[in-house]
Each structure stands twice: as C-alpha cells, then as structure tokens.
Enzyme design. Structure first.
Site, PDB file in Angstrom:
ATOM      1  N   THR A  36       1.053  -1.221  -0.036  1.00  0.00           N
ATOM      2  CA  THR A  36      -0.053   0.107   0.101  1.00  0.00           C
ATOM      3  C   THR A  36       0.791   1.209  -0.057  1.00  0.00           C
ATOM      4  O   THR A  36       2.019   1.255   0.265  1.00  0.00           O
ATOM      5  CB  THR A  36      -0.998   0.112   1.280  1.00  0.00           C
ATOM      6  OG1 THR A  36      -1.693   1.174   1.539  1.00  0.00           O
ATOM      7  CG2 THR A  36      -0.098  -0.248   2.529  1.00  0.00           C
ATOM      8  N   ASP A  37       0.189   2.351  -0.625  1.00  0.00           N
ATOM      9  CA  ASP A  37       0.885   3.656  -0.543  1.00  0.00           C
ATOM     10  C   ASP A  37       1.122   4.048   0.975  1.00  0.00           C
ATOM     11  O   ASP A  37       1.847   5.064   1.342  1.00  0.00           O
ATOM     12  CB  ASP A  37       0.319   4.697  -1.420  1.00  0.00           C
ATOM     13  CG  ASP A  37      -1.117   4.881  -1.052  1.00  0.00           C
ATOM     14  OD1 ASP A  37      -1.946   4.590   0.155  1.00  0.00           O
ATOM     15  OD2 ASP A  37      -1.764   5.765  -1.733  1.00  0.00           O
ATOM     16  N   GLU A  38       0.318   3.422   1.935  1.00  0.00           N
ATOM     17  CA  GLU A  38       0.419   4.171   3.287  1.00  0.00           C
ATOM     18  C   GLU A  38       1.744   3.993   4.146  1.00  0.00           C
ATOM     19  O   GLU A  38       1.806   4.587   4.984  1.00  0.00           O
ATOM     20  CB  GLU A  38      -0.898   3.599   4.061  1.00  0.00           C
ATOM     21  CG  GLU A  38      -2.372   3.872   3.574  1.00  0.00           C
ATOM     22  CD  GLU A  38      -3.549   3.433   4.512  1.00  0.00           C
ATOM     23  OE1 GLU A  38      -3.181   3.526   5.716  1.00  0.00           O
ATOM     24  OE2 GLU A  38      -4.646   3.696   4.094  1.00  0.00           O
ATOM     25  N   TYR A  73      -2.107  -0.478  11.001  1.00  0.00           N
ATOM     26  CA  TYR A  73      -2.189  -1.140   9.792  1.00  0.00           C
ATOM     27  C   TYR A  73      -1.052  -0.783   8.889  1.00  0.00           C
ATOM     28  O   TYR A  73      -0.137  -1.633   8.630  1.00  0.00           O
ATOM     29  CB  TYR A  73      -3.386  -0.655   8.944  1.00  0.00           C
ATOM     30  CG  TYR A  73      -3.341  -1.031   7.673  1.00  0.00           C
ATOM     31  CD1 TYR A  73      -3.528  -2.357   7.095  1.00  0.00           C
ATOM     32  CD2 TYR A  73      -3.331   0.131   6.426  1.00  0.00           C
ATOM     33  CE1 TYR A  73      -3.235  -2.491   5.836  1.00  0.00           C
ATOM     34  CE2 TYR A  73      -3.216  -0.196   5.438  1.00  0.00           C
ATOM     35  CZ  TYR A  73      -3.338  -1.450   4.899  1.00  0.00           C
ATOM     36  OH  TYR A  73      -3.137  -1.872   3.352  1.00  0.00           O
ATOM     37  N   LYS A  80       2.003  -3.169   7.653  1.00  0.00           N
ATOM     38  CA  LYS A  80       2.348  -3.664   5.939  1.00  0.00           C
ATOM     39  C   LYS A  80       3.795  -3.149   5.777  1.00  0.00           C
ATOM     40  O   LYS A  80       4.437  -3.744   4.982  1.00  0.00           O
ATOM     41  CB  LYS A  80       1.205  -2.485   5.177  1.00  0.00           C
ATOM     42  CG  LYS A  80      -0.160  -3.213   5.184  1.00  0.00           C
ATOM     43  CD  LYS A  80      -0.289  -4.580   4.616  1.00  0.00           C
ATOM     44  CE  LYS A  80      -0.084  -4.466   3.120  1.00  0.00           C
ATOM     45  NZ  LYS A  80      -0.556  -6.036   2.436  1.00  0.00           N
TER      46      LYS A  80
HETATM   47  P1  NAD Z   1      -9.733  -7.108   2.248  1.00  0.00           P
HETATM   48  O1  NAD Z   1      -9.760  -6.995   3.848  1.00  0.00           O
HETATM   49  O2  NAD Z   1     -10.861  -7.003   1.393  1.00  0.00           O
HETATM   50  O3  NAD Z   1      -9.505  -8.930   2.018  1.00  0.00           O
HETATM   51  C1  NAD Z   1      -8.407  -9.279   2.581  1.00  0.00           C
HETATM   52  C2  NAD Z   1      -8.489 -11.111   2.488  1.00  0.00           C
HETATM   53  O4  NAD Z   1      -7.375 -11.585   3.084  1.00  0.00           O
HETATM   54  C3  NAD Z   1      -9.816 -11.752   3.072  1.00  0.00           C
HETATM   55  O5  NAD Z   1     -10.385 -12.252   2.024  1.00  0.00           O
HETATM   56  C4  NAD Z   1      -9.487 -12.278   4.481  1.00  0.00           C
HETATM   57  O6  NAD Z   1     -10.277 -13.372   4.577  1.00  0.00           O
HETATM   58  C5  NAD Z   1      -7.992 -12.684   3.874  1.00  0.00           C
HETATM   59  N1  NAD Z   1      -7.035 -12.998   5.076  1.00  0.00           N
HETATM   60  C6  NAD Z   1      -7.259 -12.308   6.234  1.00  0.00           C
HETATM   61  N2  NAD Z   1      -5.982 -12.729   6.817  1.00  0.00           N
HETATM   62  C7  NAD Z   1      -5.448 -13.879   6.443  1.00  0.00           C
HETATM   63  C8  NAD Z   1      -4.602 -14.663   6.769  1.00  0.00           C
HETATM   64  N3  NAD Z   1      -4.001 -15.065   8.077  1.00  0.00           N
HETATM   65  N4  NAD Z   1      -4.491 -16.018   5.848  1.00  0.00           N
HETATM   66  C9  NAD Z   1      -5.435 -16.056   4.948  1.00  0.00           C
HETATM   67  N5  NAD Z   1      -6.017 -15.359   4.446  1.00  0.00           N
HETATM   68  C10 NAD Z   1      -6.189 -14.052   5.235  1.00  0.00           C
HETATM   69  O7  NAD Z   1      -8.486  -6.562   1.667  1.00  0.00           O
HETATM   70  P2  NAD Z   1      -8.231  -5.880   0.322  1.00  0.00           P
HETATM   71  O8  NAD Z   1      -8.706  -4.411   0.139  1.00  0.00           O
HETATM   72  O9  NAD Z   1      -8.764  -6.785  -0.635  1.00  0.00           O
HETATM   73  O10 NAD Z   1      -6.780  -5.722   0.284  1.00  0.00           O
HETATM   74  C11 NAD Z   1      -5.966  -6.781  -0.397  1.00  0.00           C
HETATM   75  C12 NAD Z   1      -4.383  -6.385  -0.329  1.00  0.00           C
HETATM   76  O11 NAD Z   1      -4.141  -5.256  -0.907  1.00  0.00           O
HETATM   77  C13 NAD Z   1      -3.855  -6.236   1.200  1.00  0.00           C
HETATM   78  O12 NAD Z   1      -2.606  -6.644   1.412  1.00  0.00           O
HETATM   79  C14 NAD Z   1      -3.978  -4.558   1.311  1.00  0.00           C
HETATM   80  O13 NAD Z   1      -2.950  -4.253   2.187  1.00  0.00           O
HETATM   81  C15 NAD Z   1      -3.627  -4.057  -0.127  1.00  0.00           C
HETATM   82  N6  NAD Z   1      -4.015  -2.914  -0.542  1.00  0.00           N
HETATM   83  C16 NAD Z   1      -5.277  -2.740  -0.287  1.00  0.00           C
HETATM   84  C17 NAD Z   1      -5.751  -1.334  -0.953  1.00  0.00           C
HETATM   85  C18 NAD Z   1      -7.157  -1.096  -0.880  1.00  0.00           C
HETATM   86  O14 NAD Z   1      -7.589   0.052  -1.186  1.00  0.00           O
HETATM   87  N7  NAD Z   1      -8.054  -1.781  -0.581  1.00  0.00           N
HETATM   88  C19 NAD Z   1      -4.952  -0.479  -1.628  1.00  0.00           C
HETATM   89  C20 NAD Z   1      -3.547  -1.097  -1.674  1.00  0.00           C
HETATM   90  C21 NAD Z   1      -3.103  -2.092  -0.934  1.00  0.00           C
HETATM   91  O1  DAU Z   2      -4.013   3.962   0.572  1.00  0.00           O
HETATM   92  C1  DAU Z   2      -4.486   2.605   0.355  1.00  0.00           C
HETATM   93  C2  DAU Z   2      -5.285   2.104   1.409  1.00  0.00           C
HETATM   94  O2  DAU Z   2      -6.698   2.512   1.254  1.00  0.00           O
HETATM   95  C3  DAU Z   2      -5.400   0.580   1.934  1.00  0.00           C
HETATM   96  O3  DAU Z   2      -3.952   0.152   2.227  1.00  0.00           O
HETATM   97  C4  DAU Z   2      -6.159   0.242   2.694  1.00  0.00           C
HETATM   98  O4  DAU Z   2      -6.154  -1.057   2.819  1.00  0.00           O
HETATM   99  C5  DAU Z   2      -7.640   0.815   2.607  1.00  0.00           C
HETATM  100  O5  DAU Z   2      -8.438   0.299   3.417  1.00  0.00           O
HETATM  101  C6  DAU Z   2      -7.369   2.217   2.300  1.00  0.00           C
HETATM  102  O6  DAU Z   2      -7.294   2.966   3.361  1.00  0.00           O
HETATM  103  P1  DAU Z   2      -7.812   4.277   3.763  1.00  0.00           P
HETATM  104  O7  DAU Z   2      -7.852   4.680   5.259  1.00  0.00           O
HETATM  105  O8  DAU Z   2      -7.536   5.301   3.020  1.00  0.00           O
HETATM  106  O9  DAU Z   2      -9.355   3.889   3.293  1.00  0.00           O
HETATM  107  P2  DAU Z   2     -11.075   4.371   3.999  1.00  0.00           P
HETATM  108  O10 DAU Z   2     -11.829   3.871   3.147  1.00  0.00           O
HETATM  109  O11 DAU Z   2     -10.820   3.662   5.346  1.00  0.00           O
HETATM  110  O12 DAU Z   2     -10.836   5.707   3.993  1.00  0.00           O
HETATM  111  C7  DAU Z   2     -10.874   6.628   3.071  1.00  0.00           C
HETATM  112  C8  DAU Z   2     -10.699   7.981   3.637  1.00  0.00           C
HETATM  113  O13 DAU Z   2     -11.909   8.319   4.117  1.00  0.00           O
HETATM  114  C9  DAU Z   2      -9.934   8.214   4.863  1.00  0.00           C
HETATM  115  O14 DAU Z   2      -9.251   9.609   4.927  1.00  0.00           O
HETATM  116  C10 DAU Z   2     -10.826   8.197   6.027  1.00  0.00           C
HETATM  117  C11 DAU Z   2     -12.207   8.684   5.266  1.00  0.00           C
HETATM  118  N1  DAU Z   2     -13.321   7.958   5.809  1.00  0.00           N
HETATM  119  C12 DAU Z   2     -13.297   6.683   5.815  1.00  0.00           C
HETATM  120  C13 DAU Z   2     -14.550   6.214   6.540  1.00  0.00           C
HETATM  121  C14 DAU Z   2     -14.896   4.844   6.801  1.00  0.00           C
HETATM  122  C15 DAU Z   2     -14.379   9.020   6.332  1.00  0.00           C
HETATM  123  O15 DAU Z   2     -14.348  10.008   6.457  1.00  0.00           O
HETATM  124  N2  DAU Z   2     -15.481   8.381   6.893  1.00  0.00           N
HETATM  125  C16 DAU Z   2     -15.556   7.117   7.043  1.00  0.00           C
HETATM  126  O16 DAU Z   2     -16.738   6.642   7.473  1.00  0.00           O
END
Ligand code: NAD
Ligand code: DAU
Length: 356
Positions: free
Chosen positions: A133-135, A159, A163
């Site tokens: 992730t970019d975070e 988180y 990562k």
């Molecule tokens: P998600 O939370 O929707 O899904 C995570 C999946 O991993 C789930 O199906 C869960 O059951 C499985 N899991 C959790 N713990 C596990 C374990 N110990 N063993 C096997 N499976 C397990 O997450 P996502 O949003 O699909 O993100 C997927 C990946 O991409 C993550 O590594 C996250 O850090 C990264 N990522 C997410 C975003 C985003 O915006 N969602 C952006 C950049 C990177």
């Molecule tokens: O940047 C990549 C990341 O993006 C991934 O690594 C994470 O897995 C993914 O969850 C996401 O993280 P964020 O914290 O940016 O996503 P989230 O959707 O939780 O929140 C997006 C923005 O919106 C953040 O600034 C917080 C804000 N927010 C979020 C929620 C859930 C609100 O203002 N209200 C809300 O209820």
C-alpha cells in the site's frame, strides 16, 4: 502451470481471481482464512470451474502452506492476504501484527524452502509478488511531490506499520536469500465487492438506507483513487514483466479530498436512484470526530510502472465511480448478505461513540 493467490476471497484478491480466470486457462489455488472480510459469495460465479481451487486456511499455517506448495507446485505466489482496515487497526492492532507481519513471515519461510528445492529453470522463473500500500510512505503536505518508490517509509497507523514491516521482510528475503520477489504499493482501490466498512461502499450503503454519511474531521484529507480492475491489471503486468527485487507504485492519477468523493457518490445516487422524498443524498452528510493519527494526504507517482512496463489505468475516476455505484445498485443481495451481525457490531463500535 498454476499460481497461488492468498486472500483471494477479499475485495482486491477476489477481483484479481475473477479477472485471472476470465483471461487465462492457468489454474489458481486460492488460500483464504475467510475473516469477516473474506466472502465466498463474491466467487460464486466460479463454482464448478476446475481452474479455481479454494482452500480455507491461514497464511501463517506452515504445514498447510507447505502441503499446498508441494501438491500444486505453483510458478508464482500473489500475496493479498492481510488485515486491511485502518480503523480496525486502531481499535485492535493484534490481528494486524499476526497476519500482516507474522503471517507474511511464515509464508515467506515456507516459500523459501519450496523455491530453494525447485529445479534450476523453475527456480529462475519463480516469482513472489507482495501486494502492499501507499500508506507505508506516511502522509504528505499539500505541496509535496507524490510518493516515488524511493520515498522513505514513515507509516503512521498500526495497519500501515504492519504492512511496512511485511514489505521489509519481503525485501530482505530477496537481498539475503535471493528469493525472486516483486512488491507493488498501490493507492486506494474502489469498485465491485468492496466491503462497506471503507469510505465509498459505506457511503453508498448508508445513503440508500437513509443513514448519516459520516465524514471524518473536515473531510479535506486527500487520497488517490484507482478502480480495482486497474490494480489487478497492474499486478498481472508486474508479475509478467517486473524486474526481480523491484518495487512498483500503482496509482490512478486521481487525487481527491474525501468530501468531493462523498459528494460525487451522492450526485450519482441522485441521478440513478433519486430519494423518494425529493431530497438530495448530500443532505445526509454528517461530520464526525476525526480518525486518530489521520494521514492528511497520499499521492502516488506511478511513472515507473508506465515507463518500464507500459501500464496505465484504463478507467478515469468518472467512469470507474459510475460503474461502482451501478454495481452496488444491481447487487443488493451481496450488499445485504455482507451486513451481518458482525458488521453491525463493527458499525456500532466505530461510529457509536463518535460525536457529530
Ligand atoms: P480485504 O480486507 O478486503 O481482504 C483481505 C482478505 O485476506 C480476506 O479475504 C481475508 O479473509 C483474507 N485474510 C486475512 N487474514 C488472512 C490470513 N491470515 N490468511 C489467509 N487469508 C487471510 O483487503 P483488500 O482491500 O482486498 O486488500 C488486499 C491487499 O491489498 C492487502 O494486502 C492490502 O493491504 C492491499 N491494499 C489494499 C488497498 C485498498 O484500497 N483496499 C490498496 C492498496 C493495497
Ligand atoms: O491507500 C491505500 C489504503 O486505502 C489501503 O492500504 C487500505 O487497505 C484501504 O483500507 C485504504 O485505506 P484508507 O484508510 O485510506 O481507506 P478508508 O476507506 O478507510 O478511508 C478513506 C478516507 O475516508 C480516509 O481519509 C478516512 C475517510 N473516512 C473513512 C470512513 C470509513 C471517512 O471520512 N469516513 C468513514 O466513515
């Protein structure tokens, strides 16, 4: 040939598996623990398809991972499995340490042993792609340039710290043992099958239910948004042609303040499913107490991936967000089924005590 995907029942992993099967005859072994974020309903269109082998289990279960590697002999692993929600990491960091750090470490150890015993040609072709992730890069001020791959790691939440630790482990397994790794650091994804604890699906689901749309703080935090299918195409491209040991940033060139995102979702709902009382969805917006340690701005410089591997996103934010809202409107069953008792308990925990 076969690939092993971890976390392939979650949001991005499932989109990746669905796209992979749609575009390739190569089977996928999908290892997922099915936490609250994992959902087999997302993969229901693959029922009966022999190219999808689902295994319920943990990346930290060494015996299981060793058995899967032995049985299926994958040529590559794509590691999506993680705890992914920042707010949950604030309420309870332990699961993040367990899966994102210890789980990734155990997975790397099992893979190292498997890879080390492969015949030379297969060893050279093997890849371990770690999805990050970019975070991990921390927070930017308004006028700082976007994150490049060499930006220092400055994670601010449990988180992102977990990562970051996993990224470092992956890097070290290449540097020390020569494991052929690739790492991608992507910005915020959105699209179909996104669990409604994250900003965009939460806003859609709450808007339609007539509930408050909770915007943290002043709503001026900036994120870069990428349609999930574009993230999946970037991962496929890096897997296919990425340089071993390299890191690739993935982004949508689409920085927007949260409040703008919420207003855009509301405007699309006004157009596609107007409120019966004639009011606008934006009237449901409620400012609530900010997230502790809330990062102000993320921005991704994805030029390396474009320059070296020719990848660019196919969707603009406008096309992607319209597809997303339309998907949620046409998939009410999926949306209803994910709002279990566990989901409602989370909503109460995260939003219950948050004053407006
Ligand atoms: P998600 O939370 O929707 O899904 C995570 C999946 O991993 C789930 O199906 C869960 O059951 C499985 N899991 C959790 N713990 C596990 C374990 N110990 N063993 C096997 N499976 C397990 O997450 P996502 O949003 O699909 O993100 C997927 C990946 O991409 C993550 O590594 C996250 O850090 C990264 N990522 C997410 C975003 C985003 O915006 N969602 C952006 C950049 C990177
Ligand atoms: O940047 C990549 C990341 O993006 C991934 O690594 C994470 O897995 C993914 O969850 C996401 O993280 P964020 O914290 O940016 O996503 P989230 O959707 O939780 O929140 C997006 C923005 O919106 C953040 O600034 C917080 C804000 N927010 C979020 C929620 C859930 C609100 O203002 N209200 C809300 O209820």
């Amino acid at each position: 040939m076969t690939i092993l995907v971890t976390g392939g029942a979650g949001f991005i992993g499932a989109n990746f598996v669905l796209d992979w099967i749609a575009g390739s005859s190569e089977p996928v072994v999908n290892l997922d623990k099915l936490t609250y974020a994992g959902n087999l309903q997302t993969l229901s269109s693959l029922e009966g398809d022999e190219r999808h082998i689902f295994v319920h289990g943990d990346i930290g279960d060494t015996d299981l991972v060793q058995r899967l590697l032995r049985e299926h002999q994958p040529r590559a692993i794509v590691n999506f499995a993680a705890e992914s929600h920042v707010d949950r990491s604030i309420h309870g960091p332990e699961d993040f340490i367990e899966t994102n750090i210890v789980g990734t470490f155990r997975l790397l150890e099992a893979v190292r042993a498997y890879w080390g015993a492969l015949p030379e040609q297969q060893r050279g072709a093997f890849r371990f792609l770690h999805v990050s992730t970019d975070e991990v890069y921390g927070s930017l001020s308004a006028d700082e340039p976007a994150f490049t791959e060499t930006h220092p790691y400055q994670p601010n939440s449990p988180y992102s710290a977990s990562k970051a630790a996993s990224d470092h482990l992956v890097r070290s397994y290449h540097h020390t043992y020569g494991l052929p790794v690739l790492t991608t650091n992507c910005s915020n994804n959105y699209g179909p099958f996104h669990f409604p604890e994250k900003l965009i699906p939460l806003m859609i689901v709450n808007a339609l239910a007539g509930k408050a749309l909770p915007v943290y703080g002043d709503g001026q935090q900036i994120r870069d948004w990428l349609y999930v299918k574009d993230h999946c195409s970037a991962i496929r491209r890096v897997l296919e042609a990425g340089q071993v040991g390299e890191v690739y940033n993935v982004g949508g060139w689409n920085e927007k303040p949260n409040l703008d995102i919420v207003h855009r979702v509301c405007a699309l709902l006004d157009e596609l499913r107007p409120r019966p009382d004639g009011m606008r969805y934006a009237e449901q917006i409620a400012y609530v107490t900010d997230r502790p340690g809330h990062d102000r701005r993320y921005a991704i410089d994805a030029r390396k991936l474009e320059r070296e591997l020719g990848w660019k996103p196919a969707e603009t934010f406008e096309t992607g967000i319209r597809k997303t809202v339309e998907w949620y409107l046409s998939n009410q069953d999926w949306v209803d089924n994910v709002q279990s008792g566990g989901y409602r308990a989370w909503v109460e925990k995260n939003y219950g005590g948050r004053s407006a």
